[in-house]
Write an enzyme that holds these catalytic residues in place. Sequence first.
Site, PDB file in Angstrom:
ATOM      1  N   CYS A   1       7.386  -2.101   8.010  1.00  0.00           N
ATOM      2  CA  CYS A   1       6.827  -0.784   7.258  1.00  0.00           C
ATOM      3  C   CYS A   1       5.562  -0.251   8.225  1.00  0.00           C
ATOM      4  O   CYS A   1       5.425   1.011   8.650  1.00  0.00           O
ATOM      5  CB  CYS A   1       5.816   0.348   6.398  1.00  0.00           C
ATOM      6  SG  CYS A   1       6.754  -0.490   4.832  1.00  0.00           S
TER       7      CYS A   1
ATOM      8  N   HIS B   1       8.824   8.694   5.461  1.00  0.00           N
ATOM      9  CA  HIS B   1       8.478   7.812   5.969  1.00  0.00           C
ATOM     10  C   HIS B   1       9.530   6.738   6.657  1.00  0.00           C
ATOM     11  O   HIS B   1      10.046   6.425   6.048  1.00  0.00           O
ATOM     12  CB  HIS B   1       7.717   6.372   3.984  1.00  0.00           C
ATOM     13  CG  HIS B   1       7.443   5.043   4.963  1.00  0.00           C
ATOM     14  ND1 HIS B   1       7.342   4.755   6.261  1.00  0.00           N
ATOM     15  CD2 HIS B   1       7.105   4.267   4.091  1.00  0.00           C
ATOM     16  CE1 HIS B   1       6.215   3.563   6.445  1.00  0.00           C
ATOM     17  NE2 HIS B   1       6.839   2.583   5.077  1.00  0.00           N
TER      18      HIS B   1
ATOM     19  N   CYS C   1       0.433  -0.548   4.522  1.00  0.00           N
ATOM     20  CA  CYS C   1       0.781  -1.075   4.037  1.00  0.00           C
ATOM     21  C   CYS C   1       2.041  -2.156   4.068  1.00  0.00           C
ATOM     22  O   CYS C   1       2.914  -1.508   4.764  1.00  0.00           O
ATOM     23  CB  CYS C   1       1.767  -1.614   2.252  1.00  0.00           C
ATOM     24  SG  CYS C   1       2.361  -0.510   1.040  1.00  0.00           S
TER      25      CYS C   1
ATOM     26  N   GLY D   1       6.120  -5.032   4.249  1.00  0.00           N
ATOM     27  CA  GLY D   1       6.274  -5.753   2.959  1.00  0.00           C
ATOM     28  C   GLY D   1       5.716  -7.227   3.332  1.00  0.00           C
ATOM     29  O   GLY D   1       5.082  -6.915   4.347  1.00  0.00           O
TER      30      GLY D   1
END
Length: 410
Positions: A92, A366, A396, A398
């Site tokens: 992300c 997103h 944040c 992964g």
Amino acid sequence: MSEAWIIDACRTPRGVGKPGKGALAGIHPQQLGASVLRALAERTRIDTAEVDDVVWGTSAQRGRQGGNIGRMSALDADYAVTAGGVTLDRFCGSGLTAVSMAAAQIMAGMDRLVVAGGTEMMSMPGRHGDGPPVMDSGNLRLREAHPQVNQGLSADLIATLNGIPRRALDELALSSQQRAAAAIAEGRFARSLVPVHHEDGGLALDREEYPRPQTTLEGLAALKPSFETIADTPVDDSGQTHRDLISRRYPGLDIQFVHHPGNSSGVVDGSAAVLLASADYARAHGMRPRARIVAMATSGCSPTLMLDAPAPAAHKVLERAGLGVDDIDLFEVNEAFAVVAERFIRELDLDRDKVNVNGGAIALGHPIGATGAILIGTVLDELERRDQRLGLVTMCTGGGMAPAVIIERL
């Protein structure tokens, strides 16, 4: 050390990321990236032959998003063939890391003019491929050392461990929808937004497609949690479940399942680009900077919790910049799940009126590899609108990480 200046930023609207349903779903990912790259070049009137590199973020580098989409998008946007291109993956955080790496190249004195950004087509068939899930590589040694579970379960786990109730998460989700609706109605995204067209020139999308301004707290409360069933789903042929993996780190924990589609980020397609230049290059070419990169940092956290690193990343980047929390005028923390933003606000003891003031990914969506670059433009536009100075962007990712960037409006 050279300063890295932000000259401009633009992005596409975010389209619903479902095959056959979203307005952008039928467009090639390279064309989507080319939309913002072309618009950025036209808006700033740069000579693309002088672009040293195009640093692009894309998380699912498979199928039509494979093959170095950053380079291919630049070629599709008619950039000079001398402009390089590279594509990176920090899940992300890919788009935000792309901006950081572009800035680092300039600050190191190696490059003078770099475009950073990202693309993610969440609607793309086969986006996840035919292999095992990203967080389950089949590496049993890694799984034993660092159990990694579904991200939604990580969000529920963080909420459980920190005693954050569903009501608080639903209230944050409702605020995201309300703030996004107000921002759209007032045209706050207009400066950065560029339309996307089909190959034949027909308009594909020129507005945000995902927001649900009709959302109510009662409606959110009625939604069924999304990840309870997944908790008991086997992760491999051994029959071991996600709950089993969690129990290795947190034996006997009674997980509270509090996330659902209404307080989780929207699945969308989108792309964004940011033009950065050295101060010397900008001055020599009469470019008027909009902001400068103040500091960049990346922090990690437990891969099992996975989504818990934005606060440590914020502290780290603030320390590098010699700033305190109270010095920052606006924060953008990606709403991958409501608990990410809620925990960030609580951990840093922030005024909620300084965080995601125009809504976030719960309302707007997103597009994984693009979101970080989108948020740079979002916070810059709002700093200008409010005549404020400093913005901090973090998210944040992964694997248990978070990049963070501080910019200063010029």
